[in-house]
Design a protein around this motif. Structure first.
Motif, PDB file in Angstrom:
ATOM      1  N   LEU A  24       0.829  -1.212   0.000  1.00  0.00           N
ATOM      2  CA  LEU A  24       0.000   0.000   0.000  1.00  0.00           C
ATOM      3  C   LEU A  24       0.861   1.258   0.000  1.00  0.00           C
ATOM      4  O   LEU A  24       0.528   2.236  -0.675  1.00  0.00           O
ATOM      5  CB  LEU A  24      -0.964  -0.004   1.184  1.00  0.00           C
ATOM      6  N   GLU A  25       1.984   1.229   0.702  1.00  0.00           N
ATOM      7  CA  GLU A  25       2.898   2.375   0.665  1.00  0.00           C
ATOM      8  C   GLU A  25       3.435   2.596  -0.741  1.00  0.00           C
ATOM      9  O   GLU A  25       3.567   3.741  -1.185  1.00  0.00           O
ATOM     10  CB  GLU A  25       4.042   2.186   1.664  1.00  0.00           C
ATOM     11  N   ALA A  26       3.718   1.517  -1.480  1.00  0.00           N
ATOM     12  CA  ALA A  26       4.177   1.646  -2.863  1.00  0.00           C
ATOM     13  C   ALA A  26       3.071   2.230  -3.749  1.00  0.00           C
ATOM     14  O   ALA A  26       3.330   3.078  -4.608  1.00  0.00           O
ATOM     15  CB  ALA A  26       4.633   0.290  -3.396  1.00  0.00           C
ATOM     16  N   ILE A  27       1.848   1.792  -3.538  1.00  0.00           N
ATOM     17  CA  ILE A  27       0.711   2.316  -4.298  1.00  0.00           C
ATOM     18  C   ILE A  27       0.536   3.802  -4.019  1.00  0.00           C
ATOM     19  O   ILE A  27       0.366   4.606  -4.931  1.00  0.00           O
ATOM     20  CB  ILE A  27      -0.575   1.520  -3.972  1.00  0.00           C
ATOM     21  N   VAL A  28       0.579   4.171  -2.750  1.00  0.00           N
ATOM     22  CA  VAL A  28       0.414   5.575  -2.359  1.00  0.00           C
ATOM     23  C   VAL A  28       1.542   6.427  -2.939  1.00  0.00           C
ATOM     24  O   VAL A  28       1.304   7.537  -3.431  1.00  0.00           O
ATOM     25  CB  VAL A  28       0.336   5.707  -0.822  1.00  0.00           C
ATOM     26  N   ALA A  29       2.774   5.917  -2.925  1.00  0.00           N
ATOM     27  CA  ALA A  29       3.903   6.655  -3.493  1.00  0.00           C
ATOM     28  C   ALA A  29       3.700   6.888  -4.987  1.00  0.00           C
ATOM     29  O   ALA A  29       3.982   7.976  -5.497  1.00  0.00           O
ATOM     30  CB  ALA A  29       5.208   5.907  -3.243  1.00  0.00           C
ATOM     31  N   GLY A  30       3.175   5.879  -5.684  1.00  0.00           N
ATOM     32  CA  GLY A  30       2.898   6.034  -7.107  1.00  0.00           C
ATOM     33  C   GLY A  30       1.834   7.074  -7.375  1.00  0.00           C
ATOM     34  O   GLY A  30       1.951   7.884  -8.295  1.00  0.00           O
ATOM     35  N   LEU A  31       0.793   7.087  -6.579  1.00  0.00           N
ATOM     36  CA  LEU A  31      -0.271   8.082  -6.738  1.00  0.00           C
ATOM     37  C   LEU A  31       0.233   9.477  -6.396  1.00  0.00           C
ATOM     38  O   LEU A  31      -0.118  10.454  -7.059  1.00  0.00           O
ATOM     39  CB  LEU A  31      -1.474   7.714  -5.861  1.00  0.00           C
ATOM     40  N   ALA A  32       1.054   9.572  -5.354  1.00  0.00           N
ATOM     41  CA  ALA A  32       1.611  10.870  -4.970  1.00  0.00           C
ATOM     42  C   ALA A  32       2.519  11.409  -6.066  1.00  0.00           C
ATOM     43  O   ALA A  32       2.538  12.617  -6.325  1.00  0.00           O
ATOM     44  CB  ALA A  32       2.367  10.748  -3.651  1.00  0.00           C
ATOM     45  N   ALA A  33       3.250  10.520  -6.729  1.00  0.00           N
ATOM     46  CA  ALA A  33       4.122  10.941  -7.827  1.00  0.00           C
ATOM     47  C   ALA A  33       3.311  11.499  -8.991  1.00  0.00           C
ATOM     48  O   ALA A  33       3.808  12.321  -9.761  1.00  0.00           O
ATOM     49  CB  ALA A  33       4.984   9.772  -8.295  1.00  0.00           C
ATOM     50  N   GLU A  34       2.053  11.066  -9.106  1.00  0.00           N
ATOM     51  CA  GLU A  34       1.154  11.574 -10.146  1.00  0.00           C
ATOM     52  C   GLU A  34       0.460  12.863  -9.697  1.00  0.00           C
ATOM     53  O   GLU A  34      -0.376  13.399 -10.414  1.00  0.00           O
ATOM     54  CB  GLU A  34       0.099  10.525 -10.489  1.00  0.00           C
ATOM     55  N   GLY A  35       0.766  13.321  -8.493  1.00  0.00           N
ATOM     56  CA  GLY A  35       0.199  14.574  -8.005  1.00  0.00           C
ATOM     57  C   GLY A  35      -1.043  14.433  -7.160  1.00  0.00           C
ATOM     58  O   GLY A  35      -1.657  15.434  -6.782  1.00  0.00           O
ATOM     59  N   GLN A  36      -1.436  13.202  -6.848  1.00  0.00           N
ATOM     60  CA  GLN A  36      -2.626  13.004  -6.025  1.00  0.00           C
ATOM     61  C   GLN A  36      -2.259  13.128  -4.547  1.00  0.00           C
ATOM     62  O   GLN A  36      -1.182  12.713  -4.136  1.00  0.00           O
ATOM     63  CB  GLN A  36      -3.235  11.630  -6.294  1.00  0.00           C
ATOM     64  N   GLN A  37      -3.164  13.694  -3.773  1.00  0.00           N
ATOM     65  CA  GLN A  37      -2.960  13.812  -2.333  1.00  0.00           C
ATOM     66  C   GLN A  37      -3.564  12.592  -1.653  1.00  0.00           C
ATOM     67  O   GLN A  37      -4.758  12.328  -1.787  1.00  0.00           O
ATOM     68  CB  GLN A  37      -3.620  15.076  -1.797  1.00  0.00           C
ATOM     69  N   ILE A  38      -2.711  11.854  -0.942  1.00  0.00           N
ATOM     70  CA  ILE A  38      -3.134  10.617  -0.299  1.00  0.00           C
ATOM     71  C   ILE A  38      -2.775  10.670   1.179  1.00  0.00           C
ATOM     72  O   ILE A  38      -1.639  10.964   1.531  1.00  0.00           O
ATOM     73  CB  ILE A  38      -2.427   9.384  -0.911  1.00  0.00           C
TER      74      ILE A  38
END
Length: 93
Positions: A24-38
């Motif tokens: 889940l941390e890897a998923i969140v890091a990927g979304l954050a890299a796309e500019g999403q706030q998680i």
């Protein structure tokens, strides 16, 4: 809050819980890299059993997307990132 809120419920620091946290941390890091706030919260139901009862947790690990609605749940070690994203309604199929 303008981003997503994900809560990961685990039952102790087991191998499955550790895998789910890492995935889940890897998923969140990927979304954050796309500019999403998680925002990610990890909740151990052995320490906070009332939360498990309130959320009707029947199996762990389980991640629940609380915000934005609708609420979505995915159970397991979260190793299939694309399926997790689709299941949480964070990515289209």
């Amino acid at each position: 809050m303008s981003g997503q809120l994900l809560r990961l419920y685990i039952a102790g620091r087991t191998a499955a819980a550790s895998r789910a946290i890492a995935n889940l941390e890897a998923i969140v890091a990927g979304l954050a890299a796309e500019g999403q706030q998680i925002a990610l919260e990890v909740i151990d139901i052995l320490e906070r059993p009332q939360l498990a009862e309130d959320e009707r947790i029947l199996a762990t690990p389980v991640v629940i997307k609380k915000l934005p609605p609708p609420v979505r749940r995915v159970v397991g070690d979260l190793s299939e990132h694309d399926k997790v994203l689709v299941g949480l309604d964070l990515k289209e199929a």
